[in-house]
Enzyme design. Structure first.
Site, mmCIF file in Angstrom:
data_model
loop_
_atom_site.group_PDB
_atom_site.id
_atom_site.type_symbol
_atom_site.label_atom_id
_atom_site.label_comp_id
_atom_site.label_asym_id
_atom_site.label_seq_id
_atom_site.Cartn_x
_atom_site.Cartn_y
_atom_site.Cartn_z
ATOM 1 N N SER A 14 -4.640 5.013 -0.926
ATOM 2 C CA SER A 14 -5.305 4.883 -2.220
ATOM 3 C C SER A 14 -4.602 3.822 -3.044
ATOM 4 C CB SER A 14 -5.301 6.218 -2.979
ATOM 5 O OG SER A 14 -3.985 6.574 -3.362
ATOM 6 N N ARG A 16 -4.275 2.193 -7.305
ATOM 7 C CA ARG A 16 -4.482 2.521 -8.703
ATOM 8 C C ARG A 16 -4.117 1.324 -9.571
ATOM 9 N NH1 ARG A 16 -0.766 4.273 -5.966
ATOM 10 N NH2 ARG A 16 -2.154 5.879 -5.159
ATOM 11 N N ASP A 235 6.098 -1.308 -2.211
ATOM 12 C CA ASP A 235 5.961 -0.124 -3.065
ATOM 13 C C ASP A 235 7.204 0.749 -3.044
ATOM 14 O OD1 ASP A 235 5.496 0.820 -0.466
ATOM 15 O OD2 ASP A 235 3.446 1.477 -0.870
ATOM 16 N N THR A 236 7.910 0.802 -1.912
ATOM 17 C CA THR A 236 9.129 1.612 -1.883
ATOM 18 C C THR A 236 10.224 1.002 -2.752
ATOM 19 O OG1 THR A 236 8.572 2.279 0.367
ATOM 20 C CG2 THR A 236 10.784 2.784 -0.393
ATOM 21 N N ASN A 294 12.233 5.366 8.318
ATOM 22 C CA ASN A 294 10.816 5.700 8.153
ATOM 23 C C ASN A 294 10.478 6.948 8.956
ATOM 24 O OD1 ASN A 294 10.855 2.930 7.200
ATOM 25 N ND2 ASN A 294 8.633 2.963 7.421
#
Length: 469
Positions: A14, A16, A235-236, A294
């Site tokens: 997703s 945003r 993003d991490t 991971n």
């Protein structure tokens, strides 16, 4: 002084668009738009629906500027490793999804010229079959027509500003950046046989990437002077900024589709032991190192539910988790990092096969299967924290879980139980928080990384889970 910014935060399932107002003692984050994201099957393999993603992003930004005309900056973060090949301003096809099986031939091609131990020594990255180096090696003749590649957040920056760069935290996931210098590893690029022209200028979090193009500003109805600011575009990297770590012995788990488990360090750990444990050294904000492993993450549960729903209709996740928490009989554990779980489709069948291979009984009920998945994830998380502590020779006294996994109370409690350490869950939107905080600091908020995290700690209230037994 209050600083108004917008964040584009793209995850593997997703995306945003958020807007924020930040000041010395103020951190307000508002979700403007949320939209689905995921793989689509097209000719030639598994791809991203990049056209739909662009439309969602643009619609979200239009709404953000309509809601807050004081927004002065935009930051972009996304998942790692995937990219678009570019010729001028034109994409050459649609970006592949990292779960596409073409990467296997890329692994073979790279390892034929750079053995795994030498690749790790040069890149500091754990072996993942979808690392960008393997994807680029699988492109074959397609590279001849390209003048550069842009990782997904850099592609969005190009849409907004017309500029082509590679932000350093995401570039570090390609396996083609030297973790010691933070620069493109030219010797490795040449050895793998990739054209050097493909690699854009590297930029660091906090850098000014320029204004919106006039056409883009008009399309978004953005006020004059809005600029794009480089953030931790992996993003991490942004999520780690948004972890309210206020003590030096903290580990983090950024848990969503993936579970990224590790420590923030000053220097990389590149040893035979870290390679054998499959730990990675990725760039963080302010030159920090994200030393992590991971784990497959909540993909295992969401893909299992997708299979169940295809069989018999909607599954109530809240009810499933309540039932899973009530399971009292022991459930088996499987390796949550097994690459057989990478591809979409029939996750329950693949988990069952892994359990049978290990001589374990397959859970009969859906609640027991969900508990099996979450116990396996918790075991993997706890094991990764233990390994990180040993490999980095650092004490760990608390684990922070951020991202969507922070909402899964059962997973948080099981992680505390299996690690023997307290777990602090939240904030859920750590990635967006890290994104907007780096922007605000670049625009004048000031402060160290630790001070940014203190601000997060002031406005968030993580839920604490103590280990049982």
């Amino acid at each position: 002084m209050s600083i108004h910014v917008a964040a584009i935060d793209l995850g593997a399932t997703s995306g945003r668009v958020m807007r924020a107002v930040i000041g010395p003692d103020q951190l307000e984050l508002v979700e403007v738009a949320r939209f689905p994201n995921g793989p689509v099957k097209r000719a030639g393999g598994l791809h991203w629906d990049i056209e739909a993603l662009r439309e969602h992003i643009m619609a979200g930004l239009r709404r953000a500027f309509a809601d807050d005309p004081l927004i002065s900056s935009i930051g972009v973060d996304s998942w790692a490793v995937d990219y678009a090949l570019m010729a001028g301003d034109r994409m050459l096809g649609t970006p592949f999804h990292y779960r596409d099986d073409r990467t296997a031939r890329g692994v073979a091609a790279v390892h034929a010229v750079v053995p795994p131990d030498e690749l790790y020594a040069a890149s500091g990255l754990q072996h993942l079959s979808f690392n960008t180096v393997f994807q680029l090696a699988a492109e074959g003749d397609a590279l001849a027509a390209a003048d550069r590649f842009l990782l997904i957040p850099d592609l969005v920056v190009h849409w907004l500003t017309g500029r082509s760069v590679a932000e350093a935290t995401n570039a570090s996931t390609t396996a083609l950046v030297d973790p010691r210098t933070g620069e493109w590893n030219d010797a490795l690029i040449e050895r793998v046989g990739l054209p050097r022209r493909l690699f854009p200028e590297l930029v660091r979090p906090g850098g000014d990437l320029g204004p919106l193009t006039p056409a883009m500003a008009a399309d978004l109805a953005a006020p004059e002077g809005v600029r794009v600011t480089a953030v931790g575009s992996h993003d991490t990297a942004s999520a780690v900024v948004g972890v309210p770590m206020t003590r030096p012995d903290a580990a983090y788990i950024s848990c969503g589709t993936w579970g990224l488990v590790g420590l923030e360090l000053e220097h990389p750990v590149i040893t035979d032991a870290s390679r054998e444990a499959n730990f990675t050294n990725e760039a963080g904000v302010d030159g920090r190192v994200r030393f992590l492993h991971n784990v497959m993450g909540l993909w295992l549960l969401s893909e299992t539910i997708r299979s169940w729903e295809a069989e018999s209709g909607p599954v109530d996740l809240s009810r499933l988790l309540v039932d899973a928490a009530a399971v009292t009989e022991p459930v088996p554990i499987f390796d949550a990092s097994d690459e057989r779980f990478m591809a979409p489709g029939d996750m329950p069948g693949r988990i069952a096969a892994a359990l049978v291979e290990n001589g374990d009984a397959v859970p009969v009920t859906r609640a027991a299967m969900a508990r099996c998945i979450l116990e396996s994830l918790a075991a993997a998380f706890a094991g990764a924290v233990r390994d990180a502590r040993l490999l980095a020779d650092r004490e760990v006294g608390v684990i922070h879980i951020v991202g969507g996994g922070a909402l899964n109370s059962l997973l948080c409690q099981l992680t505390a139980d299996r690690s023997g350490l307290p777990v602090l869950a939240g904030p859920v939107e750590a990635t967006a928080l890290g994104n907007v905080l780096v922007q605000a600091r670049a625009l004048g908020l000031g402060g160290s990384l630790e001070q940014l995290r203190e601000l997060v700690a002031q406005v968030s209230s993580p839920q604490r889970f103590e280990p049982r037994g």
